[in-house]
Design a protein around this motif. Sequence first.
Motif, PDB file in Angstrom:
ATOM      1  N   PRO A   1       8.051   8.488 -11.238  1.00  0.00           N
ATOM      2  CA  PRO A   1       7.586   8.323  -9.851  1.00  0.00           C
ATOM      3  C   PRO A   1       8.668   7.663  -9.013  1.00  0.00           C
ATOM      4  N   ASN A   2       8.675   7.926  -7.719  1.00  0.00           N
ATOM      5  CA  ASN A   2       9.726   7.404  -6.857  1.00  0.00           C
ATOM      6  C   ASN A   2       9.733   5.887  -6.808  1.00  0.00           C
ATOM      7  N   LEU A   3       8.578   5.254  -6.980  1.00  0.00           N
ATOM      8  CA  LEU A   3       8.519   3.797  -6.950  1.00  0.00           C
ATOM      9  C   LEU A   3       9.419   3.185  -8.013  1.00  0.00           C
ATOM     10  N   VAL A   4       9.520   3.838  -9.166  1.00  0.00           N
ATOM     11  CA  VAL A   4      10.378   3.332 -10.232  1.00  0.00           C
ATOM     12  C   VAL A   4      11.832   3.299  -9.771  1.00  0.00           C
ATOM     13  N   HIS A   5      12.259   4.341  -9.088  1.00  0.00           N
ATOM     14  CA  HIS A   5      13.631   4.395  -8.568  1.00  0.00           C
ATOM     15  C   HIS A   5      13.879   3.266  -7.570  1.00  0.00           C
ATOM     16  N   LEU A   6      12.891   2.960  -6.709  1.00  0.00           N
ATOM     17  CA  LEU A   6      13.056   1.877  -5.739  1.00  0.00           C
ATOM     18  C   LEU A   6      13.228   0.537  -6.449  1.00  0.00           C
ATOM     19  N   LEU A   7      12.449   0.310  -7.492  1.00  0.00           N
ATOM     20  CA  LEU A   7      12.561  -0.923  -8.264  1.00  0.00           C
ATOM     21  C   LEU A   7      13.915  -1.003  -8.969  1.00  0.00           C
ATOM     22  N   GLN A   8      14.355   0.126  -9.511  1.00  0.00           N
ATOM     23  CA  GLN A   8      15.665   0.155 -10.167  1.00  0.00           C
ATOM     24  C   GLN A   8      16.773  -0.250  -9.193  1.00  0.00           C
ATOM     25  N   THR A   9      16.733   0.319  -8.008  1.00  0.00           N
ATOM     26  CA  THR A   9      17.779   0.064  -7.022  1.00  0.00           C
ATOM     27  C   THR A   9      17.776  -1.395  -6.577  1.00  0.00           C
TER      28      THR A   9
ATOM     29  N   GLN B   1       0.829  -1.208   0.000  1.00  0.00           N
ATOM     30  CA  GLN B   1       0.000   0.000   0.000  1.00  0.00           C
ATOM     31  C   GLN B   1       0.864   1.258   0.000  1.00  0.00           C
ATOM     32  N   ALA B   2       1.972   1.213   0.743  1.00  0.00           N
ATOM     33  CA  ALA B   2       2.874   2.364   0.780  1.00  0.00           C
ATOM     34  C   ALA B   2       3.498   2.596  -0.598  1.00  0.00           C
ATOM     35  N   PHE B   3       3.883   1.513  -1.272  1.00  0.00           N
ATOM     36  CA  PHE B   3       4.459   1.656  -2.609  1.00  0.00           C
ATOM     37  C   PHE B   3       3.433   2.241  -3.583  1.00  0.00           C
ATOM     38  N   GLN B   4       2.184   1.846  -3.430  1.00  0.00           N
ATOM     39  CA  GLN B   4       1.143   2.399  -4.292  1.00  0.00           C
ATOM     40  C   GLN B   4       1.009   3.901  -4.101  1.00  0.00           C
ATOM     41  N   GLU B   5       1.144   4.353  -2.861  1.00  0.00           N
ATOM     42  CA  GLU B   5       1.090   5.796  -2.598  1.00  0.00           C
ATOM     43  C   GLU B   5       2.279   6.507  -3.249  1.00  0.00           C
ATOM     44  N   LEU B   6       3.450   5.864  -3.231  1.00  0.00           N
ATOM     45  CA  LEU B   6       4.645   6.477  -3.794  1.00  0.00           C
ATOM     46  C   LEU B   6       4.618   6.536  -5.318  1.00  0.00           C
ATOM     47  N   GLU B   7       3.688   5.812  -5.938  1.00  0.00           N
ATOM     48  CA  GLU B   7       3.550   5.910  -7.385  1.00  0.00           C
ATOM     49  C   GLU B   7       3.164   7.327  -7.802  1.00  0.00           C
ATOM     50  N   ASP B   8       2.584   8.079  -6.886  1.00  0.00           N
ATOM     51  CA  ASP B   8       2.156   9.450  -7.186  1.00  0.00           C
ATOM     52  C   ASP B   8       3.173  10.490  -6.728  1.00  0.00           C
ATOM     53  N   TYR B   9       4.291  10.047  -6.132  1.00  0.00           N
ATOM     54  CA  TYR B   9       5.260  11.000  -5.599  1.00  0.00           C
ATOM     55  C   TYR B   9       6.398  11.225  -6.581  1.00  0.00           C
TER      56      TYR B   9
ATOM     57  N   VAL C   1      16.514  -3.521   1.356  1.00  0.00           N
ATOM     58  CA  VAL C   1      16.878  -2.133   1.648  1.00  0.00           C
ATOM     59  C   VAL C   1      16.750  -1.281   0.384  1.00  0.00           C
ATOM     60  N   GLY C   2      17.207  -1.818  -0.746  1.00  0.00           N
ATOM     61  CA  GLY C   2      17.075  -1.088  -2.001  1.00  0.00           C
ATOM     62  C   GLY C   2      15.636  -0.760  -2.326  1.00  0.00           C
ATOM     63  N   LEU C   3      14.746  -1.687  -1.968  1.00  0.00           N
ATOM     64  CA  LEU C   3      13.329  -1.504  -2.272  1.00  0.00           C
ATOM     65  C   LEU C   3      12.652  -0.503  -1.339  1.00  0.00           C
ATOM     66  N   VAL C   4      13.130  -0.387  -0.107  1.00  0.00           N
ATOM     67  CA  VAL C   4      12.433   0.455   0.876  1.00  0.00           C
ATOM     68  C   VAL C   4      13.206   1.706   1.276  1.00  0.00           C
ATOM     69  N   HIS C   5      14.405   1.933   0.732  1.00  0.00           N
ATOM     70  CA  HIS C   5      15.253   2.994   1.288  1.00  0.00           C
ATOM     71  C   HIS C   5      14.643   4.389   1.179  1.00  0.00           C
ATOM     72  N   ASP C   6      13.774   4.605   0.211  1.00  0.00           N
ATOM     73  CA  ASP C   6      13.145   5.916   0.049  1.00  0.00           C
ATOM     74  C   ASP C   6      11.702   5.951   0.537  1.00  0.00           C
ATOM     75  N   ILE C   7      11.284   4.920   1.251  1.00  0.00           N
ATOM     76  CA  ILE C   7       9.886   4.834   1.634  1.00  0.00           C
ATOM     77  C   ILE C   7       9.489   5.964   2.587  1.00  0.00           C
ATOM     78  N   GLY C   8      10.475   6.587   3.221  1.00  0.00           N
ATOM     79  CA  GLY C   8      10.184   7.712   4.110  1.00  0.00           C
ATOM     80  C   GLY C   8       9.578   8.914   3.396  1.00  0.00           C
ATOM     81  N   LYS C   9       9.704   8.949   2.068  1.00  0.00           N
ATOM     82  CA  LYS C   9       9.116  10.058   1.311  1.00  0.00           C
ATOM     83  C   LYS C   9       7.594  10.037   1.360  1.00  0.00           C
TER      84      LYS C   9
END
Length: 229
Positions: free
Chosen positions: A39-47, A20-28, A63-71
Amino acid sequence: MEVKYDFSKGQCRRRMTLTQAFQELEDYVDASDPDLDLPNLVHLLQTAEAIRKDGHPDWMQLVGLVHDIGKIMFLWGSREEGQESGADGQQWSLGGDTFVVGCQIPDSVVFPQFNDLNPDMANPKLNTSNGMYEEHCGLDALKFAWGHDEYAYRMLAANDTTIPQAGLDMVRYHSAYPMHDKGAYKHLLRPEDEERLEWITIFNKYARVRGVGGRSVHATKPRVRPSHR
């Protein structure tokens, strides 16, 4: 920010799963990111995908998948607080590089010409090399400018994460470029902190990646996402 985003005594803003958090980040969209259209989610997947391809352990891929989840703080922040989404959003307490507060801001920060505008730099107790810290006090004694790194670290700790210390350091300090990339604050660190910085540096090689195999993750998202579920 510490009061607003406090996790003590079970406090939280909203209960949600990581999906659910990743879905929210699709709009960030991160205004400090060179790929403003992604969207930031793309960067998390890349990492996460780049870390997986190089054969690093599962916890580091996580960690690569969640490191930016604080956004995700953009859901509760405001323009006045520097926590809004968008390529032209005010994000000074959300994204971008971080630095140690309570001592002289180094010239290695982004836009050092604005350092003197920080009120702390007019305070003789805070504008020196050591500031409010003892020399070699250690990494854990330092306080950094608030951002998504610190929020994500506190969120993971509050949820009793099993990510090892090296992974938590990657989350908490990956935006502290003056420290791990430019060598600032060595006089405040302890010898044992050097290994921690090495882990952060290894991780940031992947956190800076753009694209997977030379292709946009937009084209590969259906293949990449299931590999990290």
